[in-house]
Design a protein around this motif. Sequence first.
Motif, PDB file in Angstrom:
ATOM      1  N   MET A 195      42.072   9.516   7.510  1.00  0.00           N
ATOM      2  CA  MET A 195      42.351   9.057   8.857  1.00  0.00           C
ATOM      3  C   MET A 195      41.151   8.258   9.362  1.00  0.00           C
ATOM      4  SD  MET A 195      43.095  11.179  12.349  1.00  0.00           S
ATOM      5  CE  MET A 195      44.873  11.018  12.347  1.00  0.00           C
ATOM      6  N   GLU A 196      41.431   7.199  10.075  1.00  0.00           N
ATOM      7  CA  GLU A 196      40.392   6.369  10.674  1.00  0.00           C
ATOM      8  C   GLU A 196      39.730   7.133  11.824  1.00  0.00           C
ATOM      9  OE1 GLU A 196      39.425   3.100  10.076  1.00  0.00           O
ATOM     10  OE2 GLU A 196      40.655   3.099   8.268  1.00  0.00           O
ATOM     11  N   THR A 197      38.447   6.886  11.996  1.00  0.00           N
ATOM     12  CA  THR A 197      37.733   7.473  13.128  1.00  0.00           C
ATOM     13  C   THR A 197      37.047   6.364  13.910  1.00  0.00           C
ATOM     14  OG1 THR A 197      35.720   7.811  11.849  1.00  0.00           O
ATOM     15  CG2 THR A 197      37.289   9.653  11.936  1.00  0.00           C
ATOM     16  N   ARG A 198      36.655   6.689  15.118  1.00  0.00           N
ATOM     17  CA  ARG A 198      35.885   5.758  15.933  1.00  0.00           C
ATOM     18  C   ARG A 198      34.792   6.544  16.628  1.00  0.00           C
ATOM     19  NH1 ARG A 198      39.905   3.682  20.652  1.00  0.00           N
ATOM     20  NH2 ARG A 198      38.161   2.310  20.993  1.00  0.00           N
ATOM     21  N   LEU A 199      33.759   5.846  17.046  1.00  0.00           N
ATOM     22  CA  LEU A 199      32.636   6.488  17.708  1.00  0.00           C
ATOM     23  C   LEU A 199      32.808   6.417  19.210  1.00  0.00           C
ATOM     24  CD1 LEU A 199      29.710   5.096  15.533  1.00  0.00           C
ATOM     25  CD2 LEU A 199      30.987   7.226  15.251  1.00  0.00           C
ATOM     26  N   ARG A 200      32.464   7.502  19.875  1.00  0.00           N
ATOM     27  CA  ARG A 200      32.528   7.562  21.336  1.00  0.00           C
ATOM     28  C   ARG A 200      31.221   8.171  21.835  1.00  0.00           C
ATOM     29  NH1 ARG A 200      37.524   5.635  23.323  1.00  0.00           N
ATOM     30  NH2 ARG A 200      36.463   6.171  25.239  1.00  0.00           N
ATOM     31  N   TYR A 201      30.701   7.625  22.904  1.00  0.00           N
ATOM     32  CA  TYR A 201      29.524   8.193  23.548  1.00  0.00           C
ATOM     33  C   TYR A 201      29.994   9.002  24.744  1.00  0.00           C
ATOM     34  CZ  TYR A 201      26.472   5.498  20.589  1.00  0.00           C
ATOM     35  OH  TYR A 201      25.819   5.000  19.492  1.00  0.00           O
ATOM     36  N   LEU A 202      29.605  10.274  24.760  1.00  0.00           N
ATOM     37  CA  LEU A 202      30.007  11.177  25.829  1.00  0.00           C
ATOM     38  C   LEU A 202      28.783  11.727  26.539  1.00  0.00           C
ATOM     39  CD1 LEU A 202      32.630  13.448  23.999  1.00  0.00           C
ATOM     40  CD2 LEU A 202      33.092  11.488  25.462  1.00  0.00           C
ATOM     41  N   PRO A 203      28.888  11.982  27.831  1.00  0.00           N
ATOM     42  CA  PRO A 203      27.817  12.719  28.499  1.00  0.00           C
ATOM     43  C   PRO A 203      27.685  14.090  27.832  1.00  0.00           C
ATOM     44  CG  PRO A 203      29.375  11.839  30.094  1.00  0.00           C
ATOM     45  CD  PRO A 203      29.967  11.625  28.740  1.00  0.00           C
ATOM     46  N   ILE A 204      26.482  14.598  27.760  1.00  0.00           N
ATOM     47  CA  ILE A 204      26.267  15.881  27.088  1.00  0.00           C
ATOM     48  C   ILE A 204      27.105  16.985  27.732  1.00  0.00           C
ATOM     49  CG2 ILE A 204      24.248  16.563  28.430  1.00  0.00           C
ATOM     50  CD1 ILE A 204      24.711  17.061  24.647  1.00  0.00           C
ATOM     51  N   THR A 205      27.416  16.838  29.009  1.00  0.00           N
ATOM     52  CA  THR A 205      28.233  17.842  29.701  1.00  0.00           C
ATOM     53  C   THR A 205      29.679  17.853  29.191  1.00  0.00           C
ATOM     54  OG1 THR A 205      28.641  16.243  31.465  1.00  0.00           O
ATOM     55  CG2 THR A 205      26.843  17.823  31.805  1.00  0.00           C
ATOM     56  N   ASP A 206      30.111  16.756  28.539  1.00  0.00           N
ATOM     57  CA  ASP A 206      31.468  16.685  27.999  1.00  0.00           C
ATOM     58  C   ASP A 206      31.536  17.063  26.525  1.00  0.00           C
ATOM     59  OD1 ASP A 206      32.239  15.850  30.487  1.00  0.00           O
ATOM     60  OD2 ASP A 206      32.550  13.750  29.919  1.00  0.00           O
ATOM     61  N   ALA A 207      30.379  17.269  25.893  1.00  0.00           N
ATOM     62  CA  ALA A 207      30.359  17.660  24.477  1.00  0.00           C
ATOM     63  C   ALA A 207      30.900  19.077  24.349  1.00  0.00           C
ATOM     64  CB  ALA A 207      28.941  17.584  23.923  1.00  0.00           C
ATOM     65  N   ALA A 208      31.606  19.328  23.250  1.00  0.00           N
ATOM     66  CA  ALA A 208      32.206  20.639  23.046  1.00  0.00           C
ATOM     67  C   ALA A 208      31.975  21.111  21.615  1.00  0.00           C
ATOM     68  CB  ALA A 208      33.706  20.578  23.329  1.00  0.00           C
ATOM     69  N   GLU A 209      31.987  22.396  21.454  1.00  0.00           N
ATOM     70  CA  GLU A 209      31.838  22.999  20.140  1.00  0.00           C
ATOM     71  C   GLU A 209      32.925  22.461  19.204  1.00  0.00           C
ATOM     72  OE1 GLU A 209      31.306  27.424  18.187  1.00  0.00           O
ATOM     73  OE2 GLU A 209      32.142  27.245  20.199  1.00  0.00           O
ATOM     74  N   GLY A 210      32.537  22.142  17.976  1.00  0.00           N
ATOM     75  CA  GLY A 210      33.482  21.651  16.986  1.00  0.00           C
ATOM     76  C   GLY A 210      33.525  20.143  16.869  1.00  0.00           C
ATOM     77  N   MET A 211      32.930  19.411  17.819  1.00  0.00           N
ATOM     78  CA  MET A 211      32.879  17.952  17.728  1.00  0.00           C
ATOM     79  C   MET A 211      31.898  17.562  16.632  1.00  0.00           C
ATOM     80  SD  MET A 211      32.894  16.651  21.655  1.00  0.00           S
ATOM     81  CE  MET A 211      34.388  16.694  22.623  1.00  0.00           C
ATOM     82  N   THR A 212      32.165  16.421  15.986  1.00  0.00           N
ATOM     83  CA  THR A 212      31.318  15.934  14.902  1.00  0.00           C
ATOM     84  C   THR A 212      30.476  14.772  15.392  1.00  0.00           C
ATOM     85  OG1 THR A 212      32.982  16.587  13.290  1.00  0.00           O
ATOM     86  CG2 THR A 212      31.316  15.015  12.554  1.00  0.00           C
ATOM     87  N   LEU A 213      29.163  14.842  15.103  1.00  0.00           N
ATOM     88  CA  LEU A 213      28.267  13.766  15.527  1.00  0.00           C
ATOM     89  C   LEU A 213      28.552  12.497  14.745  1.00  0.00           C
ATOM     90  CD1 LEU A 213      24.818  15.601  15.827  1.00  0.00           C
ATOM     91  CD2 LEU A 213      26.319  14.821  17.676  1.00  0.00           C
ATOM     92  N   GLY A 214      28.619  11.387  15.448  1.00  0.00           N
ATOM     93  CA  GLY A 214      28.826  10.092  14.819  1.00  0.00           C
ATOM     94  C   GLY A 214      27.522   9.366  14.557  1.00  0.00           C
ATOM     95  N   ALA A 215      26.442   9.850  15.149  1.00  0.00           N
ATOM     96  CA  ALA A 215      25.107   9.273  14.961  1.00  0.00           C
ATOM     97  C   ALA A 215      24.109  10.420  15.095  1.00  0.00           C
ATOM     98  CB  ALA A 215      24.838   8.208  16.017  1.00  0.00           C
ATOM     99  N   PRO A 216      22.942  10.271  14.472  1.00  0.00           N
ATOM    100  CA  PRO A 216      21.941  11.341  14.586  1.00  0.00           C
ATOM    101  C   PRO A 216      21.506  11.543  16.039  1.00  0.00           C
ATOM    102  CG  PRO A 216      21.256   9.692  12.977  1.00  0.00           C
ATOM    103  CD  PRO A 216      22.474   9.162  13.662  1.00  0.00           C
ATOM    104  N   VAL A 217      21.117  12.766  16.350  1.00  0.00           N
ATOM    105  CA  VAL A 217      20.518  13.090  17.643  1.00  0.00           C
ATOM    106  C   VAL A 217      19.052  13.382  17.375  1.00  0.00           C
ATOM    107  CG1 VAL A 217      20.427  14.777  19.526  1.00  0.00           C
ATOM    108  CG2 VAL A 217      22.636  14.033  18.634  1.00  0.00           C
ATOM    109  N   VAL A 218      18.178  12.647  18.036  1.00  0.00           N
ATOM    110  CA  VAL A 218      16.739  12.886  17.934  1.00  0.00           C
ATOM    111  C   VAL A 218      16.190  12.909  19.348  1.00  0.00           C
ATOM    112  CG1 VAL A 218      14.532  12.073  17.024  1.00  0.00           C
ATOM    113  CG2 VAL A 218      16.626  11.693  15.713  1.00  0.00           C
ATOM    114  N   LEU A 219      15.681  14.055  19.743  1.00  0.00           N
ATOM    115  CA  LEU A 219      15.125  14.206  21.083  1.00  0.00           C
ATOM    116  C   LEU A 219      13.630  14.416  20.961  1.00  0.00           C
ATOM    117  CD1 LEU A 219      17.838  16.612  22.525  1.00  0.00           C
ATOM    118  CD2 LEU A 219      17.698  14.132  22.780  1.00  0.00           C
ATOM    119  N   SER A 220      12.886  13.803  21.870  1.00  0.00           N
ATOM    120  CA  SER A 220      11.437  13.936  21.817  1.00  0.00           C
ATOM    121  C   SER A 220      10.874  14.151  23.209  1.00  0.00           C
ATOM    122  CB  SER A 220      10.808  12.702  21.169  1.00  0.00           C
ATOM    123  OG  SER A 220      11.130  11.557  21.911  1.00  0.00           O
TER     124      SER A 220
END
Length: 108
Positions: free
Chosen positions: A1-26
């Motif tokens: 199945m085709e996928t697409r990338l979406r940017y969500l506010p962290i408040t909308d992120a939910a358990e089970g979602m798959t990251l489309g790009a690395p997260v690096v916080l500093s």
Amino acid sequence: METRLRYLPITDAAEGMTLGAPVVLSKQGINNFKLPAGHTLTETNIHQMALRHAEFVCIEVPDERSQEEREAEWAVEEMRISHIFRAADLADPMMARLHAAVLNFRRS
């Protein structure tokens, strides 16, 4: 199945979602939290990102658009990019590379 990338506010992120790009916080230039692309989020991950003041997260979602819908949306996007670059000299190699990079970025 085709996928697409979406940017969500962290408040909308939910358990089970798959990251489309690395997260690096500093903090103060030192990386203190990192997750790779393809990682499946847990409640703990989301909580840790929120504590570190993450604002957005890139996730993969199923692309339920038909091929025709994708092509129509891409045609509109190409026209928009062409309008933005209308005064640019695309014979200039640097400008041509920038134009190609923007097209490539928007295509993904």
